[in-house]
Design an enzyme around this catalytic site. Structure first.
Site: not given
Ligand code: UD1
Ligand code: UDP
Length: 381
Positions: A98, A120, A134, A210, A212, A243
């Site tokens: 994604d 996936e 995503e 991490h 967004r 990250h």
């Protein structure tokens, strides 16, 4: 008969960890020429995975820039894929999951009328801003794809509900295939600090963060919670491979650096990370991949997000949603740190995400699609 040219497209760390085993499985099939096109949406974190799994890309778009926006990633991938498709002449393109690379890779394939296999497929929260971007990426790829490789029956059911009629396979998640190759009981860490952690004397908590949608206030709350946990409990050590996103690094520096019992370390190579997970006490994360790996290794997971597209491990009891409110995260973590019974209940190795043969099923399904093999059976969880 000519070999089928199957091009796997990926660009970020998690896609690479989950696609490298598939690139290799495809290469082992005499009917297939397995090619690999990386967008390098992540540069260093991607290269680290390629090194661990010894996969050499056939085409590299090298698109990453510091603080890249969603629009720059998507447009650079889309333009780059035009040249990659012209050069590699795929019979099928595979994308994973994604990310922006996933969406742009599928769209580019469609523009060139190349069939798309979505690895996936079928994960959903049904909230278009969580995870962001995503959830939208994977829904858009569903509209484009021809083959859908679902990790679980629940993922398949999501697609069926949305009206997808053909080409769905339940395969398990390829991350379990990857774990089978990386985790070893006698593993010695290359990162010396990890060999020195007191796995038996203390509770080593593995942390990642991490996403967004957690940037800003939620990430601040999460970090303050982690700090509170480390300051209050002398019997824990928090290990956080940070990250490379500058937004994440600035926040981690501001709220966590210098706190007692918190180890901020550089991103780990996948084999180091998987073996650290196998030895830790528990995991606190907002990552998708860790929610699949940790249950397979028998480690309780607290998910620091508002929702998850991976309900299977919650149903199995090894994952709990902790949210993004400081007090809630602290309360849930303390329960696992202090209450042995509560911990034991969650620390059972369950494997809702597959048996480690997902790549074999995906390769079989691709051959079936091109009329070169039998249709594979769905994975029975
Ligand atoms: C991306 C994916 C997300 C996935 C995550 C895995 C999108 C929109 N997001 O988010 O779904 O969960 O990867 O980690 O596709 N950077 C480096 N070196 C690297 C990697 C990143 O310097 O090797 C820095 C760069 O400044 C880059 C920033 O991190 O601009 C953010 O990377 P980006 O791919 O845009 O977003 P992620 O948050 O990593
Ligand atoms: N991972 C890694 N090194 C790290 C942190 C994570 O190899 O320092 C691995 C982790 O084991 C999992 C994957 O990267 O396989 C998850 O990636 P990430 O959390 O970046 O993305 P997500 O899964 O949330 O999309």
């Amino acid at each position: 008969m000519e070999k089928l040219r199957v091009v796997s497209v990926f660009g970020t760390r998690p896609e690479a960890i989950k696609m490298c085993p598939l690139v290799k499985e495809l290469a082992s099939r005499p009917e297939i020429e397995s090619l690999c096109c990386v967008t390098a949406q992540h540069r260093q974190m991607l290269d680290s995975v390629l090194e661990v799994f010894e996969v050499k890309p056939d085409y590299d778009l090298d698109i990453m820039t510091p603080r890249q926006t969603l629009s720059t990633i998507t447009s650079k991938c889309l333009l780059g894929m035009e040249e990659a498709i012209a050069a590699l002449k795929p019979d099928m393109i595979l994308v994973h999951g994604d990310t922006s690379t996933t969406f742009a890779g599928a769209l580019a394939a469609f523009y060139h009328q190349v069939p798309v296999g979505h690895v996936e497929a079928g994960l959903r929260t049904y909230d278009k801003y969580s995870p962001y971007p995503e959830e939208m990426n994977r829904k858009l790829v569903t509209s484009i794809a021809d083959l859908y490789f679902c990790p679980t029956v629940n993922n398949k059911n999501n697609l069926v509900k949305e009206g997808v009629e053909n080409g769905i396979f339940v395969t398990g998640n390829t991350v379990i295939d990857a774990l089978k190759t990386t985790v070893r009981e006698d593993y010695v860490f290359a990162t010396e600090e990890l060999n020195r952690l007191p796995y038996n004397e203390k509770k080593v908590i593995l942390v990642t963060c991490h996403r967004r949608e957690n940037y800003g206030e939620p990430m601040r709350n999460i970090f303050l919670a982690l700090r509170q946990i480390a300051e209050t409990h002398r019997d824990v050590e928090l290990v956080y491979p940070v990250h490379l996103s500058p937004v994440v690094r600035e926040a981690a520096d501001e709220y966590l650096r210098g706190a007692p019992r918190i180890h901020l370390i550089e991103p780990l190579p996948a084999d180091e990370m998987h073996n650290l997970m196998a030895r830790c006490y528990m995991v606190m994360t907002d990552s998708g991949g860790l929610q699949e790996e940790a249950p397979a290794l028998g480690k309780p997971v607290l998910v620091m997000r508002r929702e998850t597209e991976r309900p299977e491990a919650i149903a199995a009891g090894t994952v709990k949603l902790a949210g993004v409110v400081q007090d809630d995260i602290v309360t849930m973590a303390e329960r696992l740190i202090c209450d042995g019974e509560a911990y034991k209940k969650m620390a059972r190795a369950v494997n809702p995400y597959g048996d480690g043969n997902a790549c074999r099923r995906i390769a079989d399904a691709i051959l079936w699609y091109f009329g070169r093999g039998e249709k594979p059976e769905d994975h029975q969880a």
